[in-house]
Scaffold this motif. Structure first.
Motif, PDB file in Angstrom:
ATOM      1  N   ASP A 168       0.829  -1.207   0.000  1.00 16.72           N
ATOM      2  CA  ASP A 168       0.000   0.000   0.000  1.00 16.72           C
ATOM      3  C   ASP A 168       0.864   1.259   0.000  1.00 16.72           C
ATOM      4  OD1 ASP A 168      -2.231  -1.599   0.058  1.00 16.72           O
ATOM      5  OD2 ASP A 168      -2.526  -1.441   2.232  1.00 16.72           O
ATOM      6  N   LEU A 169       1.937   1.219   0.780  1.00 16.60           N
ATOM      7  CA  LEU A 169       2.837   2.381   0.853  1.00 16.60           C
ATOM      8  C   LEU A 169       3.525   2.623  -0.478  1.00 16.60           C
ATOM      9  CD1 LEU A 169       4.126   4.575   2.619  1.00 16.60           C
ATOM     10  CD2 LEU A 169       5.881   2.903   3.272  1.00 16.60           C
ATOM     11  N   ARG A 170       3.972   1.547  -1.109  1.00 15.47           N
ATOM     12  CA  ARG A 170       4.635   1.680  -2.407  1.00 15.47           C
ATOM     13  C   ARG A 170       3.676   2.237  -3.461  1.00 15.47           C
ATOM     14  NH1 ARG A 170       9.272  -0.343  -4.023  1.00 15.47           N
ATOM     15  NH2 ARG A 170       9.335  -1.739  -2.197  1.00 15.47           N
ATOM     16  N   SER A 171       2.452   1.746  -3.461  1.00 18.57           N
ATOM     17  CA  SER A 171       1.462   2.206  -4.435  1.00 18.57           C
ATOM     18  C   SER A 171       1.155   3.687  -4.244  1.00 18.57           C
ATOM     19  CB  SER A 171       0.189   1.375  -4.300  1.00 18.57           C
ATOM     20  OG  SER A 171      -0.828   1.865  -5.163  1.00 18.57           O
ATOM     21  N   THR A 172       0.962   4.097  -2.990  1.00 14.19           N
ATOM     22  CA  THR A 172       0.650   5.505  -2.709  1.00 14.19           C
ATOM     23  C   THR A 172       1.862   6.397  -2.987  1.00 14.19           C
ATOM     24  OG1 THR A 172      -0.863   4.755  -0.970  1.00 14.19           O
ATOM     25  CG2 THR A 172      -0.283   7.078  -0.981  1.00 14.19           C
ATOM     26  N   TYR A 173       3.044   5.892  -2.669  1.00 14.18           N
ATOM     27  CA  TYR A 173       4.269   6.643  -2.963  1.00 14.18           C
ATOM     28  C   TYR A 173       4.403   6.872  -4.469  1.00 14.18           C
ATOM     29  CZ  TYR A 173       9.276   7.613  -3.449  1.00 14.18           C
ATOM     30  OH  TYR A 173      10.474   8.167  -3.780  1.00 14.18           O
ATOM     31  N   GLN A 174       4.107   5.841  -5.257  1.00 16.20           N
ATOM     32  CA  GLN A 174       4.166   5.978  -6.712  1.00 16.20           C
ATOM     33  C   GLN A 174       3.134   6.986  -7.227  1.00 16.20           C
ATOM     34  OE1 GLN A 174       3.632   1.914  -7.934  1.00 16.20           O
ATOM     35  NE2 GLN A 174       5.825   1.414  -7.795  1.00 16.20           N
ATOM     36  N   GLU A 175       1.940   6.974  -6.632  1.00 15.76           N
ATOM     37  CA  GLU A 175       0.920   7.945  -7.028  1.00 15.76           C
ATOM     38  C   GLU A 175       1.374   9.367  -6.715  1.00 15.76           C
ATOM     39  OE1 GLU A 175      -3.377   7.007  -6.310  1.00 15.76           O
ATOM     40  OE2 GLU A 175      -2.534   5.336  -5.160  1.00 15.76           O
ATOM     41  N   THR A 176       2.008   9.542  -5.577  1.00 15.02           N
ATOM     42  CA  THR A 176       2.489  10.866  -5.191  1.00 15.02           C
ATOM     43  C   THR A 176       3.613  11.330  -6.110  1.00 15.02           C
ATOM     44  OG1 THR A 176       2.000  10.270  -2.891  1.00 15.02           O
ATOM     45  CG2 THR A 176       3.279  12.265  -3.250  1.00 15.02           C
ATOM     46  N   THR A 177       4.534  10.410  -6.378  1.00 15.96           N
ATOM     47  CA  THR A 177       5.652  10.743  -7.266  1.00 15.96           C
ATOM     48  C   THR A 177       5.161  11.057  -8.682  1.00 15.96           C
ATOM     49  OG1 THR A 177       7.084   9.266  -5.990  1.00 15.96           O
ATOM     50  CG2 THR A 177       7.876   9.933  -8.165  1.00 15.96           C
TER      51      THR A 177
END
Length: 273
Positions: free
Chosen positions: A67-76
Motif C-alpha cells: 500500500d505504501l509503495r502504491s501511494t508513494y508511486q501515485e504521489t511521485t
C-alpha cells in the motif's frame, strides 16, 4: 547493499517520509493544477496515514509495504514531472548537506575538509581545478617551447608551440567551461532537492564533449588565428570557455545540423528526440 548497488540506500519508508516532508514544506504543489488539487490532497493524506501506521508498528509488513509503495508511486507521479524530484533525490540532497555541515572534533576537521572534496557532488570542482592548473602549466611551458637556450627560435619547438596553441589550449578552456556548467547544475540540484548520484555518471562525458566543442568552435572561426597557427590569445580562451559552458545548446545545434545533413543525404525525415 541495495539492488541498485548503493551501500547507503534509504528504505521505502524513509523515501516516503522525505517526500511527505517536502510536500508539507511546499504545500503549493498540491494545488499546482487546480483540477487535480482535491485528488492530490487525498493521495497526500493516504501517504501520511500509511507512514504513521508504519511508524506506529515499528516495521512494514508485506501488505503495508504494498500500500505504501502504491501511494508513494501515485504521489511521485504528479510531483516528479513538475519538480524533477522524488523521495530518493530529497534524501540524497539532504545527505550532502549533512556531510558538509556535520560537526567534527578539532583533529578530524582537516581530514573532513580534505575528504569532502572527493564526494561525488564536489568532483566537478576538483576536476575543474585540476584542468585549470594543468592548462596554466601548458600555457607557461608553451611560451618557452619555441626558444633555445640562447633565445633563438627552435623549429621543432615552434611546431610543438603551434600544436599546443591550436589544439590543447582551446580544449582546456572548453573543458573548464563545461566543469563550471556541471558544477552549477550540481549545486542547483542540491539546493532544489533534485540531486542524484546516478545523474553524475554522465558528467565526465560532458567534460570531454566540452573540450571537443571548445576546439571545434575555435577552428570554425579562422579569424581568431594570426595566420601562423597561433591561437593562444584571450579571444580564443573566452570563446572556447563559452562553448564549454554552453555545452547543452552547442551540442543541440550540432545535433540539429547532423540531422539536417542526414535528412538531405538519405531523403528521410529524422525525428529528433
Amino acid at each position: 547493499m541495495s539492488a541498485l548497488g548503493l551501500k547507503e540506500y534509504p528504505s521505502l519508508l524513509t523515501q516516503a517520509e522525505c517526500l511527505a516532508d517536502y510536500i508539507g514544506r511546499h504545500g503549493y504543489v498540491l494545488g499546482a493544477v487546480p483540477t487535480e488539487a482535491a485528488n492530490r490532497a487525498e493521495i497526500y493524506k493516504r501517504l501520511l496515514a500509511l507512514i504513521a501506521d508504519a511508524q506506529t508498528a515499528g516495521s512494514v509488513d508485506p501488505k503495508l509495504e504494498q500500500d505504501l509503495r502504491s501511494t508513494y508511486q501515485e504521489t511521485t507521479a504528479f510531483i516528479f514531472p513538475e519538480k524533477n524530484l522524488n523521495g530518493l533525490t530529497i534524501w540524497e540532497s539532504a545527505q550532502t548537506r549533512v556531510k558538509d555541515e556535520g560537526k567534527q572534533t578539532h583533529k578530524s576537521k582537516a581530514k573532513h575538509w580534505f575528504l569532502r572534496f572527493f564526494e561525488p557532488y564536489n568532483l566537478p570542482l576538483v576536476m575543474g581545478f585540476i584542468i585549470l592548473v594543468a592548462l596554466f602549466l601548458i600555457i607557461i611551458l608553451s611560451t618557452h617551447a619555441g626558444c633555445t637556450a640562447d633565445g633563438t627560435n627552435d623549429p621543432a619547438g615552434w611546431i610543438w608551440l603551434c600544436a599546443i596553441d591550436q589544439y590543447l589550449i582551446p580544449m582546456g578552456w572548453g573543458a573548464i567551461g563545461t566543469t563550471v556548467y556541471v558544477l552549477k547544475r550540481t549545486t542547483d540540484a542540491r539546493n532544489n532537492e533534485t540531486y542524484s548520484r546516478f545523474r553524475l555518471s554522465g558528467y565526465s562525458t560532458r567534460v570531454f564533449l566540452g573540450a571537443m566543442f571548445g576546439l571545434i568552435i575555435v577552428e570554425l572561426i579562422p579569424s581568431l588565428g594570426d595566420g601562423a597557427g597561433n591561437f593562444a590569445n584571450a579571444s580564443v580562451a573566452v570563446i572556447a570557455f563559452v562553448a564549454g559552458l554552453g555545452i547543452k545548446p552547442v551540442y543541440a545545434a550540432f545535433e540539429q545540423l547532423a540531422i539536417q545533413i542526414s535528412d538531405r543525404i538519405t531523403g528521410k525525415k529524422t525525428d529528433p528526440k
